[in-house]
Design an enzyme around this catalytic site. Structure first.
Site, mmCIF file in Angstrom:
data_model
loop_
_atom_site.group_PDB
_atom_site.id
_atom_site.type_symbol
_atom_site.label_atom_id
_atom_site.label_comp_id
_atom_site.label_asym_id
_atom_site.label_seq_id
_atom_site.Cartn_x
_atom_site.Cartn_y
_atom_site.Cartn_z
ATOM 1 N N LYS A 1 6.993 2.840 -9.842
ATOM 2 C CA LYS A 1 7.241 1.225 -9.654
ATOM 3 C C LYS A 1 7.766 0.786 -10.879
ATOM 4 O O LYS A 1 7.053 -0.803 -11.183
ATOM 5 C CB LYS A 1 5.926 0.507 -8.568
ATOM 6 C CG LYS A 1 5.572 1.715 -7.800
ATOM 7 C CD LYS A 1 4.636 1.930 -7.315
ATOM 8 C CE LYS A 1 3.805 2.154 -5.558
ATOM 9 N NZ LYS A 1 2.627 1.263 -4.709
ATOM 10 N N GLY B 1 -1.346 -0.645 -9.441
ATOM 11 C CA GLY B 1 -0.834 -2.277 -9.929
ATOM 12 C C GLY B 1 -1.714 -3.605 -8.709
ATOM 13 O O GLY B 1 -2.067 -3.993 -10.065
ATOM 14 N N GLY C 1 -3.008 4.794 -7.204
ATOM 15 C CA GLY C 1 -3.076 6.573 -6.175
ATOM 16 C C GLY C 1 -2.299 8.176 -6.617
ATOM 17 O O GLY C 1 -3.039 8.650 -6.650
ATOM 18 N N ARG D 1 -8.122 8.278 -1.540
ATOM 19 C CA ARG D 1 -8.409 7.125 -1.168
ATOM 20 C C ARG D 1 -9.096 6.641 -0.248
ATOM 21 O O ARG D 1 -10.212 5.764 0.388
ATOM 22 C CB ARG D 1 -7.052 6.392 -1.310
ATOM 23 C CG ARG D 1 -6.139 5.569 -2.528
ATOM 24 C CD ARG D 1 -4.780 5.187 -2.234
ATOM 25 N NE ARG D 1 -4.661 4.173 -3.211
ATOM 26 C CZ ARG D 1 -3.281 4.382 -3.881
ATOM 27 N NH1 ARG D 1 -2.547 4.739 -2.835
ATOM 28 N NH2 ARG D 1 -3.528 3.299 -5.160
#
Ligand SMILES: Nc1ncnc2c1ncn2[C@@H]1O[C@H](COP(=O)(O)OP(=O)(O)OP(=O)(O)O)[C@@H](O)[C@H]1O
Ligand SMILES: O=C(O)[C@H](O)COP(=O)(O)O
Length: 395
Positions: free
Chosen positions: A199, A376, A352, A34
């Site tokens: 998540k 997401g 990520g 990232r």
């Protein structure tokens, strides 16, 4: 949307909202994907004489400083990658941030401390977010939204700040959207979506919409256990969203009616504890012992998933199949990645940790159609939902 080319940045302080949410082992960055993805925008701004104020979140601290989630190691890595020093502010929008950003010369770069150390960043209260956004606005003259991985978050730095400063969309966000657009509308079929990761509560909701677009949904990672439990199986001490069981039952019924195939693991690697050293073994998905937790999809499921992807024409994958950071639970993710590299489909890996996993397991990025920085965020884009961080940049 205005792009950076439309802004006169020379001599101006430009606030770049990036996504630098990288995996850390203590203070060691285990994957800098990232950070690398953020370089082109920062470099362009530097080359054009801007004073670049970079801001980002790391992890999910609870609205107060927490050394575990400091961006300091990220500032050091960003400096190495840029080949130029990056000044680090030890707070986000306080005395240090004002001093560090105020001292920047043209072409220089500063990184302020984790945005989520301030409760205003993630607050649901408009006034609290506004107060924080006002303080952030004091650090810069212009705003560039480049944190694609966070554009689905209605947070102060993503949504409220661009209302306060002349703004533009960054190159990373534009590039991500250009690729993901290929998966909306009418992707080549069969279109398979693979969901995993941890998540779970965040991402279960996207299934609602995916049932209308995907032909096949493969469920792995921490997602699995809410599905297995919804089917009536026991899941031991595995990750479970107990309050989502009815929702998941609804998805299973709808999938059947609509002819969407939901593929669940038939076996899982069940461990006595969340540790690489803990005794672990594959068990049937309907026979997870009460004192064990599922930390990976099992070998039969790996084969099943590969088979279900073999004839796909388009695949989107978010979320590792298991706790890939620990070797004994990395095989599901490795085999899934391998299946994607062997398929003729257009493949997109988003997230990520998903992107980090693919690199950590030794796959070449070029073996995939696209590796997205957003997990997401990509999923919500594919749902067709307006993304707050993109809407905020659209005048
Ligand atoms: N069965 C499991 N139990 C607990 N954690 C799991 C399990 N399977 C995978 N995980 C964890 O999921 C994490 C990644 O999930 P996450 O949803 O954050 O994916 P991501 O690709 O980073 O997407 P995003 O960019 O949205 O965060 C990894 O750290 C991995 O260890
Ligand atoms: O890792 C991500 O998906 C982004 O950095 C957003 O992080 P969040 O899910 O904690 O908001």
């Amino acid at each position: 949307m205005r792009t950076i080319d439309d802004l006169d940045v020379s001599g101006k302080r430009v606030f770049v909202r990036a996504d630098l949410n990288v995996p850390l082992d203590g203070e060691r960055i285990t994957d800098d994907g990232r950070i690398r993805a953020s370089l082109p925008t920062i470099t362009t701004l530097r080359d054009r004489g801007a004073r670049v104020v970079v801001a980002a979140h790391l992890g999910r601290p609870k609205g107060a400083p927490d050394p575990k989630f400091s961006l300091r190691p990220v500032a050091a890595r960003l400096g190495e990658l840029l080949g130029a020093p990056v000044a680090f502010a030890s707070d986000t929008a306080g005395e240090s941030a004002r001093a560090v950003t105020g001292a920047l010369a043209d072409g220089e770069v500063a990184l302020v401390e984790n945005l989520r150390f301030e409760p205003g960043e993630t607050s649901k209260d408009d006034a609290e977010r506004a107060e924080f956004a006002d303080r952030l606005a004091g650090l810069a003259d212009l705003y560039v939204g480049d944190g694609f991985g966070a554009v689905h978050r209605r947070h102060a730095s993503v949504v409220d700040l661009p209302q306060r400063l002349p703004h533009a969309v960054g190159g990373l966000v534009l590039a991500e959207i250009e690729v993901l657009r290929k998966l909306t509308g009418d992707p080549e079929r069969p279109y398979a979506v693979v969901l995993g990761g941890s998540k779970v509560s965040d991402k279960l909701g996207v299934i609602d919409n995916l049932l209308g677009t995907a032909d096949r949904l493969l469920i792995g990672g921490g997602m699995v256990f809410t599905f297995l439990k919804a089917k009536g199986y026991e899941v031991g001490s595995s990750l479970l969203e107990a309050d989502q069981l009815d929702t998941v039952r609804g998805y299973l019924e709808r999938a059947e009616k609509q002819g969407v195939e939901i593929v669940l693991p038939v076996d899982v690697v069940a461990a006595e504890a969340f540790s690489a050293e803990a005794p672990h073994a594959p068990v049937a998905a309907d026979a997870i012992p009460a004192d064990r937790m599922g930390l990976d999809i099992g070998p039969k499921s790996q084969e099943l998933f590969a088979q279900k992807l073999a004839d796909a024409a388009t695949v989107f994958w978010n979320g590792p199949m298991g706790v890939f950071e620990l070797e004994p639970y990395s095989h599901g993710t490795r085999e899934l990645a391998l299946a994607l590299t062997q398929s003729a489909a257009f493949t997109v890996v988003g997230g990520g940790d998903s992107a980090a996993a693919v690199r950590a397991l030794g796959f070449e990025e070029s073996a995939f159609g696209h590796i997205s920085t957003g997990g997401g965020a990509s999923l919500e884009y594919l749902e067709g939902k307006p993304l707050p961080g993109i809407e905020a940049l659209d005048d």
